[in-house]
Design an enzyme around this catalytic site. Structure first.
Site, PDB file in Angstrom:
ATOM      1  N   HIS A  14       0.956   8.817 -76.127  1.00  0.00           N
ATOM      2  CA  HIS A  14       2.080   9.320 -75.337  1.00  0.00           C
ATOM      3  C   HIS A  14       1.689   9.610 -73.892  1.00  0.00           C
ATOM      4  O   HIS A  14       2.556   9.880 -73.047  1.00  0.00           O
ATOM      5  CB  HIS A  14       2.621  10.595 -75.998  1.00  0.00           C
ATOM      6  CG  HIS A  14       4.091  10.793 -75.804  1.00  0.00           C
ATOM      7  ND1 HIS A  14       4.848  10.033 -74.940  1.00  0.00           N
ATOM      8  CD2 HIS A  14       4.960  11.680 -76.368  1.00  0.00           C
ATOM      9  CE1 HIS A  14       6.104  10.439 -74.969  1.00  0.00           C
ATOM     10  NE2 HIS A  14       6.203  11.440 -75.828  1.00  0.00           N
TER      11      HIS A  14
ATOM     12  N   ASP B 104       5.925   6.135 -73.031  1.00  0.00           N
ATOM     13  CA  ASP B 104       7.018   7.073 -73.251  1.00  0.00           C
ATOM     14  C   ASP B 104       7.782   6.705 -74.519  1.00  0.00           C
ATOM     15  O   ASP B 104       7.652   5.591 -75.035  1.00  0.00           O
ATOM     16  CB  ASP B 104       7.969   7.074 -72.052  1.00  0.00           C
ATOM     17  CG  ASP B 104       7.300   7.613 -70.787  1.00  0.00           C
ATOM     18  OD1 ASP B 104       6.438   8.500 -70.933  1.00  0.00           O
ATOM     19  OD2 ASP B 104       7.648   7.142 -69.694  1.00  0.00           O
TER      20      ASP B 104
END
Length: 495
Positions: A466, A470
């Site tokens: 992450h 995204d």
């Protein structure tokens, strides 16, 4: 004159180590580059070679002591004892004059990028055995693969310098061959290992070739008498167990009931270097990446129908079976073009985007999980992908993968469905930023155009870093994979 033995450079950010084992004691003769001791850091195990030939003097840092970089470990004294192992001189003494032959060194082969050491797991030959050129002499185990060492020339195995269990660096000498006439090598050195009694607690690691043979034969390691170092089970021990008369088994059958706390109820086995590396890398991945998993499901109807229609023709033309992995590889390559951050990696404060796809295909083997890499998978055809997967899978199961074949991956596919997994969250393979988990294809009732129909469904799981991927990119990637598999024609049209 005395020569100091000091702690070598331990690597970036490592400032201290613990003295784990001394291989020599004061008064022992040592050869240059012969391993003196082993140090353990919080990251790696480091062996300390002798800087010169001589006699082992004072040991300054005993086993268990913590030492810093460049700390004094011991002293080497120069003198008459500087000759390397006396056994090496004793062996040729029994050979007839003029019949010693030419000595040929057996060196550690190339272990691959970033691999600096290996452990000698099995010797297939003993001192005095005749060997043919390219015949396998021994097996080395690194933290990633097993490497077999072939004979560089035909001759006789004159001396083994690195016995089983020894950790050697990438430039070490393993043995010496005599490539000329017959050599009467010292038999006293080899039988010592062969006659080693089996260790009572089985706290040693069996040879990888032996473990593979036991797994294939369905043998319990506890039922095989090991003749290797410290009771290690060797490949020939497995063969001997299989050849043993079946009548011998009933003799051990009438056993007394096991009492509580009976040691036979437990077995302690040292983790292999490969398993230790797997454990360390997986934990490092969890500790380093901001790992998150997103899920979707795919209707495999169209992909299965296309495969069924063309699989016979495909195999007849290309000589390889058409499986699902080529469809998934193609679908992932297609999706990675649209979402390049899933095919990228973090390097410090930079993001490195890859304009190619080196696809890692996770494969389970008898010794653990390995991830062979198919380079430039994005430019390959279905047939080329299937051939590469079949070849890599076969080499992985046989323990024949080279280091180069498991490096450079940019994205990984893990197929837990072959073991029956319905859903799981795969762990990233650093430094990659994405891994796709495939699962079991299962018939389930689905609502299609207002009607309930039975469709072959598969859950997909994308674990991603992450820090650079995204949620939108991760979901988009999975949707593109889903679309490509539910309508494989999209792959042909690049849609």
């Amino acid at each position: 004159m005395s020569i100091e033995v000091r702690v070598p450079t331990l690597g970036e950010s490592v400032t201290e180590a613990t003295v784990a084992t001394w291989f020599k004691k004061p008064g022992d003769a040592v050869a240059v580059d012969e391993m003196l001791c082993e140090l353990e850091t919080d990251k790696v195990t480091v062996e300390v070679p002798s800087p010169a030939a001589g006699v082992m003097g004072e040991i300054v840092a005993a086993e268990g002591e913590t030492v810093g970089v460049d700390a004094l470990l011991a002293m080497i004294g120069e003198g008459e004892g500087a000759a390397p192992a006396p056994a090496a001189k004793a062996a040729p003494a029994a050979a007839p004059a003029g019949d010693a032959g030419q000595a040929v060194d057996v060196m550690v082969p190339a272990l691959g990028e970033s691999v600096s050491e290996a452990t000698v797991s099995s010797w297939f030959k003993q001192v005095g055995d005749a060997v043919a050129q390219d015949e396998m002499l021994c097996e080395l185990e690194t933290d990633k693969v097993s490497v077999e060492v072939p004979a560089p020339a035909a001759g006789v195995l004159a001396e083994i310098l690195a016995p089983e269990g020894t950790t050697v660096d990438a430039t070490a000498k393993l043995a010496v061959l005599s490539s000329g006439g017959a050599v009467a090598a010292a038999p006293a050195a080899a039988p010592a290992a062969a006659a080693a009694p089996a260790a009572a607690g089985k706290d040693v690691e069996d040879a990888p070739s032996a473990k593979k043979a036991m797994a294939e034969a369905g043998l319990n390691p506890a039922d095989v008498q090991g003749t290797g170092r410290d009771g290690r089970v060797m490949k020939h021990d497995v063969a001997a167990a299989l050849a043993a008369p079946k009548a011998a088994a009933p003799a051990a059958a009438p056993a007394a009931p096991r009492a509580a706390g009976d040691p036979a109820r437990e077995e302690r086995v040292k983790m292999t270097r490969l398993r230790q590396t797997i454990a360390r890398r997986l934990k490092d991945s969890q500790n380093t990446a901001a790992m998150l998993t997103t899920y979707n499901e795919v209707d495999m109807t169209e992909t299965m129908a296309l495969r069924k229609e063309y699989k016979d023709l495909f195999e007849k033309k290309h000589g390889v079976r058409l499986g699902f992995m080529s469809f998934f590889t193609k679908a992932c390559c297609h999706a990675l073009k649209e979402v390049p951050e899933v095919n990228a990696e973090i390097d410090g404060t930079d993001i490195v985007y890859k304009n190619f796809v080196n696809m890692g295909i996770a494969a389970g083997t008898p010794t653990g999980l390995v991830v062979p890499v198919i380079n430039d998978a994005d430019s390959m055809s279905f047939a080329e992908i299937e051939k590469a997967i079949a070849e890599k899978g076969r080499r992985a199961r046989d323990g024949k993968l080279s280091m180069e074949e498991m490096q450079g991956g940019t994205f990984t596919i893990s197929n837990g469905g072959v073991y029956g997994s319905l859903m799981s969250s795969p762990i990233l393979n650093p430094p990659q930023s994405g891994i796709l988990g495939m699962h079991k294809i299962q018939d389930r009732p689905m609502a299609i155009n207002g009607e309930v129909v039975i469709r072959p469904m598969m859950y997909l799981a994308l674990s991603y870093d992450h820090r650079i991927v995204d949620g939108k990119g991760a979901v988009t990637f999975l949707v593109r994979v889903k679309e490509a598999l539910e309508d494989p024609r999209r792959l042909l049209m690049d849609l």
